[in-house]
Write a protein that holds these residues in place. Structure first.
Motif, PDB file in Angstrom:
ATOM      1  N   ALA A   1       5.097   8.031  -2.934  1.00 48.97           N
ATOM      2  CA  ALA A   1       5.578   6.941  -3.785  1.00 48.97           C
ATOM      3  C   ALA A   1       6.549   6.023  -3.056  1.00 48.97           C
ATOM      4  N   GLN A   2       7.045   6.439  -1.883  1.00 48.52           N
ATOM      5  CA  GLN A   2       8.061   5.668  -1.184  1.00 48.52           C
ATOM      6  C   GLN A   2       7.455   4.661  -0.210  1.00 48.52           C
ATOM      7  N   THR A   3       8.149   3.535  -0.051  1.00 51.05           N
ATOM      8  CA  THR A   3       7.765   2.563   0.961  1.00 51.05           C
ATOM      9  C   THR A   3       7.913   3.198   2.348  1.00 51.05           C
ATOM     10  N   GLY A   4       6.906   3.028   3.171  1.00 50.35           N
ATOM     11  CA  GLY A   4       6.953   3.608   4.516  1.00 50.35           C
ATOM     12  C   GLY A   4       6.626   5.079   4.560  1.00 50.35           C
ATOM     13  N   ALA A   5       5.954   5.611   3.556  1.00 50.24           N
ATOM     14  CA  ALA A   5       5.564   7.029   3.562  1.00 50.24           C
ATOM     15  C   ALA A   5       4.751   7.341   4.816  1.00 50.24           C
ATOM     16  N   GLU A   6       5.169   8.379   5.538  1.00 50.39           N
ATOM     17  CA  GLU A   6       4.539   8.687   6.817  1.00 50.39           C
ATOM     18  C   GLU A   6       3.460   9.754   6.718  1.00 50.39           C
ATOM     19  N   GLY A   7       3.185  10.242   5.503  1.00 50.38           N
ATOM     20  CA  GLY A   7       2.199  11.298   5.333  1.00 50.38           C
ATOM     21  C   GLY A   7       0.831  10.992   5.923  1.00 50.38           C
ATOM     22  N   PRO A   8       0.246   9.825   5.627  1.00 48.37           N
ATOM     23  CA  PRO A   8      -1.076   9.521   6.193  1.00 48.37           C
ATOM     24  C   PRO A   8      -1.088   9.510   7.720  1.00 48.37           C
ATOM     25  N   ALA A   9      -0.040   8.955   8.342  1.00 45.63           N
ATOM     26  CA  ALA A   9       0.024   8.928   9.811  1.00 45.63           C
ATOM     27  C   ALA A   9       0.152  10.333  10.371  1.00 45.63           C
TER      28      ALA A   9
END
Length: 331
Positions: free
Chosen positions: A120-128
């Motif tokens: 939900a956060q801007t800049g979520a790094e999960g996909p990377a």
């Protein structure tokens, strides 16, 4: 040319979390299938099997559940997967990685990843992180390295990685030893050769209880005095400095060590326990004479997991051999 087969399992954690409403905070809600759509490039790299095995905060994982996840991962390898990726919460990621690493007996890599920012956060790094983890799992030079943790472009060896910050994006590090590798322009590069590994059989017993206590200044001995009466089968103490306790704690440890295994680790977060430097009452030399084992570079949490597994497969007599850091970190 056929694409390699890759298996991904989602267990929950921050990487899977979204807010139900603004006031309640985030909860694990995103399935592995949905998470995969956030990193579509993965589908160009491999034939992907993805399953959601749980939607839990990682603090709620337990050894029984992890054994079922391991069974799933073993099956994926038998079905032809060249690597397995598991996503989970970061709170217990270092412990989960250690647990799996002691039991993972395949040449194919098992890679764990997660996220410090929720979906939900801007800049979520999960996909990377997921994409990086998949690249590591598919890389030929990742074979025979056991279990690894991939976060923020770095690859960490399961036996040494620790979460060293509660909220920062760069929350994971490998004190003393450093990362095992990194991703550079989408290429998996390692900084050292695979370490020698010793894999345990699956535990036949899972009811053993291992206590973990931390030594603090002027701490009372009430919990320590009752460890045996409470039914614990082993004890790990997160001790001062290079493996030191107060005299009052050391006296009780001697009585406990006559009945159950006792491991002394350092609470400092980096470095090794000593073996023969200090001789005062409660020093590492005194505790060794009293029957305790020194953890070396193994942190208290990882020492607890090792002892639980050794007792589960009835190999606690081999504890000293497994604590020899020269074997665990040999390149």
């Amino acid at each position: 040319m056929d694409q390699p087969k890759l298996a991904i399992a989602a267990l929950g954690g921050t990487v899977s979390m979204q807010a139900r409403n603004a006031e309640e905070g985030v909860f694990p809600t995103i399935s592995g299938e949905t998470l995969l759509t956030s990193a579509p490039q993965i589908m160009t790299l491999a034939r992907v099997t993805v399953e959601t095995l749980g939607l839990l905060p990682s603090a709620s994982l337990d050894f029984e559940f992890l054994l079922s996840v391991l069974s799933w991962a073993n099956f994926q390898i038998k079905q032809g997967a060249v690597g397995v990726v598991i996503t989970q919460g970061t709170d217990t990621l270092e412990e989960t990685a250690t647990f799996f690493d002691h039991l993972w007996d395949h040449d194919e890599p098992l890679v764990l990843t997660g996220a410090m920012r929720s979906a939900a956060q801007t800049g979520a790094e999960g996909p990377a992180n997921l994409l990086d983890a998949c690249r590591v799992a598919l890389a030929e030079n990742s074979r025979r390295r056991g279990v690894q943790v991939v976060m923020n472009g770095q690859i960490h060896q399961a036996s040494v990685v620790r979460k060293t910050d509660s909220l920062a994006l760069q929350a994971f590090s490998s004190p003393i030893f450093g990362p095992a590798g990194m991703l550079v322009e989408e290429t998996v590069r390692y900084l050292r050769q695979p370490a020698q590994r010793r894999v345990l059989p699956l535990p036949k017993k899972t009811t053993q209880k291992i206590a973990l206590l931390q030594a603090t200044l002027s701490a009372d001995t009430l919990l320590l005095e009752n460890i045996l009466e409470l039914g614990y089968d082993g004890l790990v103490i997160s001790a001062f400095g290079a493996g030191h306790l107060s005299k009052s704690w050391a006296d009780i440890v001697e009585k406990i060590a006559e009945r159950i295994p006792v491991i002394i680790a350092t609470r400092t977060g980096s470095g090794s326990t000593a073996q023969s430097s200090y001789g005062f009452m409660g020093s590492e030399m005194d505790l060794i004479r009293k029957g305790a084992s020194m953890a070396g570079f193994l942190c208290p949490r990882k020492a607890r997991i090792l002892l639980w597994l050794l007792m589960g497969c009835q190999r606690q007599a081999e504890l000293a051999r497994y604590l020899k850091e020269d074997i665990r970190f040999q390149n």
